[in-house]
Design a protein around this motif. Structure first.
Motif, mmCIF file in Angstrom:
data_model
loop_
_atom_site.group_PDB
_atom_site.id
_atom_site.type_symbol
_atom_site.label_atom_id
_atom_site.label_comp_id
_atom_site.label_asym_id
_atom_site.label_seq_id
_atom_site.Cartn_x
_atom_site.Cartn_y
_atom_site.Cartn_z
ATOM 1 N N THR A 9 136.524 13.412 43.523
ATOM 2 C CA THR A 9 137.833 13.114 44.089
ATOM 3 C C THR A 9 138.836 12.996 42.948
ATOM 4 O OG1 THR A 9 136.842 11.945 45.941
ATOM 5 C CG2 THR A 9 139.146 11.480 45.468
ATOM 6 N N ALA A 10 139.935 13.730 43.032
ATOM 7 C CA ALA A 10 140.891 13.778 41.932
ATOM 8 C C ALA A 10 142.304 13.548 42.451
ATOM 9 C CB ALA A 10 140.817 15.133 41.219
ATOM 10 N N VAL A 11 143.087 12.789 41.686
ATOM 11 C CA VAL A 11 144.488 12.550 42.024
ATOM 12 C C VAL A 11 145.340 12.682 40.763
ATOM 13 C CG1 VAL A 11 143.991 11.010 43.960
ATOM 14 C CG2 VAL A 11 144.303 10.052 41.671
ATOM 15 N N ILE A 12 146.588 13.014 40.988
ATOM 16 C CA ILE A 12 147.601 13.024 39.926
ATOM 17 C C ILE A 12 148.596 11.912 40.239
ATOM 18 C CG2 ILE A 12 149.436 14.347 38.808
ATOM 19 C CD1 ILE A 12 147.966 16.897 39.810
ATOM 20 N N LEU A 13 148.887 11.079 39.252
ATOM 21 C CA LEU A 13 149.882 10.027 39.409
ATOM 22 C C LEU A 13 151.163 10.441 38.701
ATOM 23 C CD1 LEU A 13 147.746 6.828 38.634
ATOM 24 C CD2 LEU A 13 147.870 8.169 40.758
ATOM 25 N N GLU A 14 152.261 10.457 39.425
ATOM 26 C CA GLU A 14 153.573 10.750 38.847
ATOM 27 C C GLU A 14 154.327 9.425 38.759
ATOM 28 O OE1 GLU A 14 154.582 13.463 37.571
ATOM 29 O OE2 GLU A 14 153.351 15.075 38.422
ATOM 30 N N ALA A 15 154.404 8.894 37.535
ATOM 31 C CA ALA A 15 154.845 7.515 37.336
ATOM 32 C C ALA A 15 156.233 7.419 36.699
ATOM 33 C CB ALA A 15 153.830 6.761 36.494
ATOM 34 N N GLY A 16 157.151 8.274 37.147
ATOM 35 C CA GLY A 16 158.520 8.169 36.658
ATOM 36 C C GLY A 16 158.711 8.782 35.289
ATOM 37 N N ARG A 17 159.865 8.507 34.719
ATOM 38 C CA ARG A 17 160.224 9.130 33.447
ATOM 39 C C ARG A 17 159.591 8.410 32.262
ATOM 40 N NH1 ARG A 17 166.599 9.832 34.826
ATOM 41 N NH2 ARG A 17 166.222 7.734 35.619
ATOM 42 N N PRO A 18 159.389 9.120 31.144
ATOM 43 C CA PRO A 18 158.803 8.497 29.957
ATOM 44 C C PRO A 18 159.623 7.289 29.498
ATOM 45 C CG PRO A 18 158.881 10.876 29.695
ATOM 46 C CD PRO A 18 159.660 10.552 30.941
ATOM 47 N N GLY A 19 158.921 6.255 29.062
ATOM 48 C CA GLY A 19 159.593 5.085 28.512
ATOM 49 C C GLY A 19 159.953 4.022 29.528
ATOM 50 N N GLU A 20 159.726 4.276 30.810
ATOM 51 C CA GLU A 20 160.051 3.290 31.838
ATOM 52 C C GLU A 20 158.869 2.331 32.016
ATOM 53 O OE1 GLU A 20 163.134 5.998 34.537
ATOM 54 O OE2 GLU A 20 161.116 5.561 35.284
ATOM 55 N N GLN A 21 159.074 1.067 31.713
ATOM 56 C CA GLN A 21 157.990 0.094 31.756
ATOM 57 C C GLN A 21 157.422 -0.070 33.159
ATOM 58 O OE1 GLN A 21 156.720 -1.238 28.972
ATOM 59 N NE2 GLN A 21 155.084 -2.115 30.245
ATOM 60 N N LEU A 22 158.269 0.122 34.169
ATOM 61 C CA LEU A 22 157.799 0.002 35.550
ATOM 62 C C LEU A 22 156.669 0.982 35.823
ATOM 63 C CD1 LEU A 22 158.181 -1.257 38.379
ATOM 64 C CD2 LEU A 22 159.837 0.558 38.859
ATOM 65 N N GLY A 23 156.795 2.204 35.306
ATOM 66 C CA GLY A 23 155.745 3.196 35.494
ATOM 67 C C GLY A 23 154.470 2.829 34.762
ATOM 68 N N VAL A 24 154.611 2.319 33.555
ATOM 69 C CA VAL A 24 153.443 1.892 32.781
ATOM 70 C C VAL A 24 152.698 0.783 33.520
ATOM 71 C CG1 VAL A 24 152.677 0.871 30.603
ATOM 72 C CG2 VAL A 24 154.545 2.541 30.608
ATOM 73 N N ASP A 25 153.442 -0.199 34.003
ATOM 74 C CA ASP A 25 152.815 -1.331 34.693
ATOM 75 C C ASP A 25 152.146 -0.886 35.996
ATOM 76 O OD1 ASP A 25 153.755 -2.933 32.657
ATOM 77 O OD2 ASP A 25 155.500 -3.659 33.788
ATOM 78 N N HIS A 26 152.792 0.047 36.705
ATOM 79 C CA HIS A 26 152.250 0.526 37.976
ATOM 80 C C HIS A 26 150.907 1.239 37.755
ATOM 81 C CE1 HIS A 26 153.197 2.812 41.992
ATOM 82 N NE2 HIS A 26 152.087 2.117 42.055
ATOM 83 N N VAL A 27 150.866 2.107 36.769
ATOM 84 C CA VAL A 27 149.630 2.830 36.470
ATOM 85 C C VAL A 27 148.545 1.867 35.989
ATOM 86 C CG1 VAL A 27 148.561 4.521 34.931
ATOM 87 C CG2 VAL A 27 150.753 5.031 36.008
ATOM 88 N N ASP A 28 148.928 0.920 35.137
ATOM 89 C CA ASP A 28 147.966 -0.045 34.613
ATOM 90 C C ASP A 28 147.312 -0.839 35.747
ATOM 91 O OD1 ASP A 28 146.749 -1.442 32.339
ATOM 92 O OD2 ASP A 28 147.941 -3.158 33.008
ATOM 93 N N ALA A 29 148.127 -1.313 36.680
ATOM 94 C CA ALA A 29 147.594 -2.081 37.807
ATOM 95 C C ALA A 29 146.695 -1.211 38.684
ATOM 96 C CB ALA A 29 148.747 -2.669 38.622
ATOM 97 N N TYR A 30 147.094 0.055 38.889
ATOM 98 C CA TYR A 30 146.295 0.977 39.697
ATOM 99 C C TYR A 30 144.923 1.206 39.078
ATOM 100 C CZ TYR A 30 144.918 5.367 41.975
ATOM 101 O OH TYR A 30 144.225 6.349 42.653
ATOM 102 N N LEU A 31 144.885 1.447 37.774
ATOM 103 C CA LEU A 31 143.615 1.713 37.110
ATOM 104 C C LEU A 31 142.711 0.482 37.121
ATOM 105 C CD1 LEU A 31 144.841 3.870 34.085
ATOM 106 C CD2 LEU A 31 143.722 4.657 36.177
ATOM 107 N N GLU A 32 143.305 -0.697 36.928
ATOM 108 C CA GLU A 32 142.510 -1.928 37.000
ATOM 109 C C GLU A 32 141.877 -2.082 38.384
ATOM 110 O OE1 GLU A 32 141.615 -4.042 34.794
ATOM 111 O OE2 GLU A 32 142.883 -3.562 33.073
#
Length: 255
Positions: free
Chosen positions: A100-123
């Motif tokens: 099962t494979a997914v692509i996460l599109e987490a906003g523009r580079p440098g946006e902390q909101l995207g970093v935090d969203h991906v981090d929480a998802y992976l955890e």
């Protein structure tokens, strides 16, 4: 790394690392084949391909397969989910026959909101013992129906709807990036074309067929949508447009 130093996806002489997973040649493609073979041999729980993108887009997930488990994994990241068939040279498409494979599109580079969203998802994903069998919450599912590119020979730029124009062949609306993931009706203004100029876009479907007349029409100097669609990843970055696409067009589908 060399491109990232300049805050770019890739330099002009470099291949796109998101296009080397199928039918590619060169040292990067060789590494991609080795990575795929090694990871499949180890056994896979799920494959998560993490991306930034350009332009104003909500956070969303993409799936190469539209099965319930893929949709469930994608829905854990976002309510908008896009079923993507092309390009099929991306990492998630290469791994999809094996897990099962997914692509996460987490906003523009440098946006902390995207970093935090991906981090929480992976955890959250790392804590799962098994993948959910189907989405547990409502989902907004889209399918990409066309890729839109500016033809190589076309001189283009950006303008306001009623702003001044110069000698360029194509003037795209600067504000259009704010329409990403909005359902737009037929007749929506997309840009302006110089009088007498040939059609400036290359619009292709999942089978790489030219479908420009299906999705666009030219009224005088106005370039308009010919049917209702949902744009995604429209970017005002000319370099990104030349290296990849101007945008994708999508239609809503039932999950």
């Amino acid at each position: 790394v060399e491109a990232a130093r300049f805050r770019l996806r890739r330099l002009d002489h470099q291949p796109d690392y998101n296009r080397v997973w199928k039918d590619a040649e060169g040292p990067e493609a060789d590494v991609a084949r080795q990575v795929l073979a090694r990871m499949v041999a180890r056994g896979l729980f799920a494959v998560v391909d993490v991306h930034n993108n350009t332009g104003v887009n909500p956070h969303y997930a993409c799936v190469p397969r539209r099965d319930p488990v893929s949709l469930a994994l994608a829905r854990r990241f976002s309510r908008p989910v896009v079923h993507v068939v092309r390009p099929d040279t991306v990492l998630a498409a290469a791994f999809a026959p094996h897990a099962t494979a997914v692509i996460l599109e987490a906003g523009r580079p440098g946006e902390q909101l995207g970093v935090d969203h991906v981090d929480a998802y992976l955890e959250e994903l790392l804590a799962l013992e098994e993948l959910p069998p189907a989405p547990e919450e409502p989902i907004d599912l889209f399918h990409t129906v066309a890729s839109v590119r500016v033809r190589e020979e076309v001189h283009f730029g950006f303008t306001e709807p009623l702003g001044p124009r110069d000698e360029r062949t194509l003037h795209l609306l600067q504000e259009f990036e704010h329409f990403n993931f909005q359902e737009l009706p037929a007749g929506t203004l997309f840009g302006h074309v110089a009088p007498g100029a040939p059609f400036p876009l290359r619009v292709t479907d999942d089978f790489d067929r030219e479908v420009g007349e299906r999705y666009f029409r030219v009224d005088g100097e106005d370039l308009r949508l010919a049917r209702a669609v949902v744009p995604a990843m429209f970017s005002p970055d000319a370099r990104i447009i030349r290296q990849d696409v101007l945008c994708y067009l999508m239609e809503r589908v039932e999950p």
